[in-house]
Design an enzyme around this catalytic site. Structure first.
Site, PDB file in Angstrom:
ATOM      1  N   ASP A  33       0.878  -1.174   0.000  1.00 40.50           N
ATOM      2  CA  ASP A  33       0.000   0.000   0.000  1.00 40.50           C
ATOM      3  C   ASP A  33       0.914   1.222   0.000  1.00 40.50           C
ATOM      4  OD1 ASP A  33      -2.305   1.630   0.442  1.00 40.50           O
ATOM      5  OD2 ASP A  33      -3.221  -0.042   1.517  1.00 40.50           O
ATOM      6  N   ASP A  37      -2.682   4.563  -2.386  1.00 39.91           N
ATOM      7  CA  ASP A  37      -3.673   5.119  -1.475  1.00 39.91           C
ATOM      8  C   ASP A  37      -4.041   6.560  -1.850  1.00 39.91           C
ATOM      9  OD1 ASP A  37      -5.110   4.987   1.128  1.00 39.91           O
ATOM     10  OD2 ASP A  37      -3.762   6.626   1.637  1.00 39.91           O
ATOM     11  N   GLU A  44      -6.536   4.196  -5.661  1.00 42.88           N
ATOM     12  CA  GLU A  44      -7.825   4.409  -4.997  1.00 42.88           C
ATOM     13  C   GLU A  44      -8.335   5.788  -5.411  1.00 42.88           C
ATOM     14  OE1 GLU A  44      -9.664   4.779  -0.514  1.00 42.88           O
ATOM     15  OE2 GLU A  44      -7.861   5.831  -1.097  1.00 42.88           O
ATOM     16  N   HIS A  64     -11.146  -2.476   3.515  1.00 42.77           N
ATOM     17  CA  HIS A  64     -11.090  -2.158   4.958  1.00 42.77           C
ATOM     18  C   HIS A  64     -11.792  -0.842   5.287  1.00 42.77           C
ATOM     19  CE1 HIS A  64      -8.015   0.098   2.963  1.00 42.77           C
ATOM     20  NE2 HIS A  64      -7.889   0.856   4.021  1.00 42.77           N
ATOM     21  N   ASP A  65     -12.370  -0.185   4.310  1.00 43.14           N
ATOM     22  CA  ASP A  65     -13.067   1.087   4.539  1.00 43.14           C
ATOM     23  C   ASP A  65     -14.576   0.956   4.393  1.00 43.14           C
ATOM     24  OD1 ASP A  65     -10.679   2.458   4.904  1.00 43.14           O
ATOM     25  OD2 ASP A  65     -10.471   2.940   2.783  1.00 43.14           O
TER      26      ASP A  65
HETATM   27  C1  NOJ Z   1      -7.767   5.465   2.121  1.00 36.70           C
HETATM   28  C2  NOJ Z   1      -7.496   4.283   2.997  1.00 36.70           C
HETATM   29  O1  NOJ Z   1      -8.068   3.156   2.405  1.00 36.70           O
HETATM   30  C3  NOJ Z   1      -8.071   4.615   4.329  1.00 36.70           C
HETATM   31  O2  NOJ Z   1      -8.105   3.507   5.192  1.00 36.70           O
HETATM   32  C4  NOJ Z   1      -7.272   5.737   4.921  1.00 36.70           C
HETATM   33  O3  NOJ Z   1      -7.886   6.160   6.123  1.00 36.70           O
HETATM   34  C5  NOJ Z   1      -7.204   6.937   3.968  1.00 36.70           C
HETATM   35  N1  NOJ Z   1      -6.998   6.551   2.599  1.00 36.70           N
HETATM   36  C6  NOJ Z   1      -6.072   7.833   4.349  1.00 36.70           C
HETATM   37  O4  NOJ Z   1      -4.863   7.296   3.951  1.00 36.70           O
END
Ligand code: NOJ
Length: 565
Positions: A101, A206, A263, A339-340
């Site tokens: 990541d 990320d 992302e 995970h989000d």
């Molecule tokens: C996206 C990540 O998936 C998330 O978990 C994180 O809090 C934010 N970016 C900040 O890096």
């Protein structure tokens, strides 16, 4: 590159590991790199050959590792650099590649660059971050702009030492880097090379949509009742970032046989995805969007107890949008959650009919075109956690939003009730390996509570049960990789059938084979009619050997894959 040009990352089957919750090997209650090594055989047996591992770098863990204080070392929670090298080696022995990541939008406030940057306005590192003076409104100093942060409140934090504000679109311990500064870009590129030279096979990048920002620093005029405006366009998907990504590609990525998945989150359009991940855009290989993640009513519930209902018509539109607009032009990842997001079983599945609904969800998603990314625990049907109080949560964004909600007079219980449906903490409870204390994740109390349903939902029991969801996932992945069908699933065209039906999602994949995928999304029977002939049943979650498409009576969640004449 042509869409049909064979590439390992188009054919790979990915699996996302949220390291902190995957497997604890040294009895400290925290998942770690040796814990992944322990489970490599399990992952190979499942059928995956690509791992995306969430950040493992040194970090104060304000956001569980997305706040990096040293990009060149491993957090002591997770192991050592030697462990990372061993993991890469052991994974390769099993034909599994690893992507890291890459956190490029921000650092921790404890990163040496920021420690320097905040010291004085003329520090050589000042311009590594985004500093602005406050504004005077009605004789009072306020933040430089009224832009909101993703984690609640303003996206600016005042730093008393120099009296200026730094930008932080996530938490106040995560200052945003200034990518307009060539030294920042070089620093990030060098760091990426370090990991590639160690043998990793690429990156999940990320928050990449945010690395360029509006430099006008003008207030948002967005209509919204909140004090800080959620006007994400001020720092999302801005044209300048494509220059940075092209440079990254040219300086780093193009020199290795690696893959990248960025992302880009909510709001990105397919046209923008084609800019990021077009086959010849020389930026990234694919981007995650969130369009199919909230196709239900969890953000519109009137009461926390109301039922969560999937809006299949909307979801079908989202699949149509990404599968057809990008076909032949860019690449797609395929995923239900990360995970989000909450657990997909609790979003679109049925916790009381886990095997049927979970196998339906796997069938619906993983035969489309794109690179699959299964999220840890999805394959055994893990569910949302029964959150009851604010202390049950770990996520910094929940804690921030809770403070704001309570200060605005919102009811505590309702806040918790709604957040329990939506929180990303749902995905972060430890993986349930067996029916043993702590779900077999650790021998001591883990950093985050284990879902009490580990007694009935766990890997060990599912491994033994031929009818389990885990064993169905293995069949899905095996079929996707089957030499007779792989080209069709990976490169074939995509066309929806029964487009107007609001209960059934189905599509045809065509290449050298014609394959039909049919999924009943709901806990009810439904009759549909299709004018094709089945040559062979390839997969069915009812173990059905025969399907008459002209008179199809689908049982609850019934789903199948057939080869057509
Ligand atoms: C996206 C990540 O998936 C998330 O978990 C994180 O809090 C934010 N970016 C900040 O890096």
């Amino acid at each position: 590159m042509s869409f049909y040009e064979k590439k390992w990352w188009k054919e790979a089957i990915g699996y996302q590991i949220y390291l902190r919750s995957f497997k604890d090997s040294n009895d400290d209650g925290i998942g770690d790199i040796p814990g992944i090594i322990e489970k490599l055989d399990y992952l190979k047996d499942l059928g995956v050959n690509l791992l995306w591992i969430c950040p493992f770098y040194k970090s104060p863990m304000d956001d569980n590792g997305y706040d990096v204080s040293d990009f060149y070392d491993i957090s002591e929670d997770y192991g050592t650099l030697e462990d990372a090298k061993k993991l890469i080696h052991e994974a390769k022995l099993r034909g599994i590649r690893i992507i890291a990541d890459l956190v490029m939008n921000q650092t921790s406030d404890e990163h040496p660059w920021f420690i320097e940057s905040r010291k004085s306005k003329d520090n050589p590192y000042r311009d590594y971050y985004i500093w602005q003076k406050g504004k005077i409104v009605d004789g009072k100093e306020v933040e430089p702009t009224n832009w909101a942060s993703f984690f609640g409140g303003s996206c600016w934090q005042k730093d008393e030492l120099t009296g200026e504000y730094y930008m932080k679109i996530f938490s106040k311990k995560m200052p945003d880097l200034n990518w307009a500064n060539p030294n920042v870009r070089k620093g990030m590129f060098d760091m990426a090379k370090f990991w590639l030279d160690l043998g990793i096979d690429g990156f999940r990048v990320d928050a990449v949509a945010h690395i360029a920002r509006s430099t006008e620093f003008e207030d948002s005029t967005m209509e919204s009742t909140s004090k800080y405006k959620p006007d994400w366009r001020k720092f999302s998907n801005l044209p300048r970032l494509h220059d940075y990504l092209k440079e990254f590609n040219q300086e780093v990525l193009s020199k290795y046989d690696v893959m990248t998945v960025g992302e880009v989150g909510g709001g990105a359009l397919p046209t923008e995805a084609i800019e990021y991940a077009g086959l010849n855009s020389n930026e990234l290989n694919m981007v995650f969007n969130f369009d199919h993640n909230w196709c239900n009513n969890v953000w519109d519930l009137k009461n926390p107890e109301d039922p969560v209902i999937t809006n299949l018509a909307h979801m079908k539109d989202m699949f149509e949008k990404w599968q057809t607009n990008l076909y032949g032009k860019a690449w797609n990842p395929l995923y239900w959650l990360n995970h989000d997001q909450p657990r997909v079983m609790s979003q679109y599945g049925n916790v009381n009919k886990r095997v049927l609904s979970g196998s339906m969800l796997a069938t619906a998603l993983y035969f489309m075109w794109g690179t699959p990314f299964i999220y840890q625990g999805e394959e055994i049907g893990m569910t949302n956690y029964p959150f009851k109080t604010i202390d049950d949560f770990n996520d910094v964004s929940v804690k921030n939003s809770y403070q704001i909600a309570i200060s605005e007079g919102q009811d505590k219980d309702r806040f918790i009730g709604f957040t329990a449906h939506r929180s990303r903490d749902n995905a972060r409870t430890p993986v349930q390996w067996k029916n043993a204390p702590c779900g077999g994740f650790s021998t001591v109390k883990p950093w985050f509570q284990v879902n009490p349903n580990y007694v009935s939902i766990n890997v060990e029991d599912e491994q033994k049960d031929p009818q389990s969801l885990l064993n169905y996932y293995k069949k899905v992945l095996a079929l996707r990789k089957h030499p007779d069908y792989m080209d069709t699933f990976v490169y074939g065209t995509y066309e929806q059938v029964l487009r107007k039906d609001t209960t059934v999602y189905g599509y045809i994949r065509k290449q050298d084979k014609h394959v039909l995928v049919i999924t009943n999304f709901f806990d009810c029977s439904v009759d549909v009619k299709l004018d094709y002939h089945v040559r062979k049943v390839l997969l069915s979650n009812y173990n059905e050997q025969h399907y008459d498409l002209k008179h199809l009576h689908l049982r609850p969640y019934e789903s199948f894959v057939v080869e057509l004449e």
